[in-house]
Design an enzyme around this catalytic site. Structure first.
Site, PDB file in Angstrom:
ATOM      1  N   VAL A  52       0.805  -1.223   0.000  1.00  0.00           N
ATOM      2  CA  VAL A  52       0.000   0.000   0.000  1.00  0.00           C
ATOM      3  C   VAL A  52       0.838   1.273   0.000  1.00  0.00           C
ATOM      4  CG1 VAL A  52      -2.032  -1.040   1.068  1.00  0.00           C
ATOM      5  CG2 VAL A  52      -0.226  -0.107   2.523  1.00  0.00           C
ATOM      6  N   TYR A  53       2.146   1.169   0.129  1.00  0.00           N
ATOM      7  CA  TYR A  53       2.974   2.373   0.119  1.00  0.00           C
ATOM      8  C   TYR A  53       2.946   2.991  -1.284  1.00  0.00           C
ATOM      9  CZ  TYR A  53       5.100   0.891   4.584  1.00  0.00           C
ATOM     10  OH  TYR A  53       5.319   0.522   5.893  1.00  0.00           O
TER      11      TYR A  53
END
Length: 327
Positions: A52-53
């Site tokens: 999700v970064y």
């Protein structure tokens, strides 16, 4: 750089890790390349990321850099899965979601395996044994070499690690837990760290510099180019800008003056050498910041400095932690 075993496993990682939380969003390809090159040339191996970064851009950028800048074999790549951008369900620890997320991570990273795959957070809506089963499948299939968890509280970590050791069949030992830990956030010392030490799980501290506050940059104002001035990261920094944090930062600065070093190095050396800690994860913005952090390799804090910092930052642990007979 010194290498340490990750928990009770044979995997060795550098005792400082490189974080990629802002890659693909605030950190562009050029800056990321500078960071990775400085880290690698200093002997760093552990690079931490997550699916999700940057909505996947951090993994993609890391994969691109491994193609042309740093050999894949020289890095220990750790990524995470389980967080979802869904207001109705923040975490998804189901087998289907986790394994699909792992395949997507491998595609973005341009590799057929990750060295360490971590469940990003505990999912109360999925049976824990199902979540852990996904780790077993990932390791047995060769898509991950080792497995860990992140943001699990004490009882969750103890239950997960014990299940993996006690359940019948071929199970994957939990090698790590990633949690926030610094002089400004010592909550893991209450239950998480004792559980990790007892079960042979290595601690990977995130935000070891108190979200940047322990560097001393916010002592008098908020620099315009800092994360504290960033629209989307200011709320992340704000909780550590209170009076209690200020007293701790002042103590760190005093220690740094006495040792002819910097507050960053003092704060990082303190957490790096705590019992159970394997490798603090540094999320530097610039190569210059990272270089300063990596220079902590030669620093060991005197016992009296460690004790003074312990005292000024000591969290309040009462019942059931203290002896009940004294209450």
């Amino acid at each position: 750089m010194e290498q340490r075993h990750l928990g009770r496993t044979g995997l060795r990682v550098s005792r400082i890790g490189l974080g990629t939380l802002t890659w693909g969003r605030d950190t562009d390809e050029r800056d990321a390349a500078d960071l990775l090159k400085v880290f690698w040339e200093a002997g760093g191996t552990l690079v931490d990321t997550a699916d999700v970064y940057g909505d996947g851009e951090a993994e993609y950028l890391l994969g691109q850099l491994m193609e042309g800048l740093v050999p894949r074999r020289d890095l220990v790549i750790a990524t995470k899965a389980g967080s979802v951008p869904d207001p109705d369900r923040r975490f998804d620890g189901s087998r289907g979601h986790l394994l699909a997320a792992l395949d997507a991570s491998l595609s973005r990273l341009g590799t057929d395996y990750v060295d360490l795959w971590q469940v990003h957070a505990f999912d109360p809506e999925t049976p824990l044994e199902e979540t852990l089963g996904a780790l077993d499948i990932a390791v047995s299939s060769g898509r991950a070499r080792y497995a860990g968890v992140s943001n699990f509280c004490g009882w969750q970590l103890a239950k997960a690690a014990t299940w993996q050791l006690a359940a019948p069949g071929v199970r994957t030992r939990l090698s790590s837990t990633q949690m926030e830990y610094s002089l400004l956030q010592r909550g893991v010392e209450r239950e998480v760290l004792p559980a990790a030490l007892d079960l042979g799980v290595g601690l990977l501290p995130s935000s070891p510099l108190g979200r940047g506050v322990l560097t001393g940059k916010y002592r008098h104002s908020t620099p315009a180019d800092s994360r504290g001035a960033s629209e989307h990261l200011a709320p992340f920094v704000a909780p550590y800008l209170d009076d209690a944090a200020s007293r701790i930062v002042d103590a760190v600065a005093t220690a740094a003056d006495g040792l002819a070093t910097t507050p960053l190095q003092v704060a990082l050396a303190w957490v790096r050498d705590r019992p159970g800690v394997v490798a603090p994860i540094i999320g530097a913005r610039t190569a210059q910041q990272l270089t300063e952090a990596l220079s902590v390799e030669a620093l060991s804090l005197p016992d009296e400095i460690c004790q003074a910092l312990d005292d000024v930052s000591a969290p309040v642990h009462r019942y059931p932690d203290q002896d009940w007979s004294t209450l």
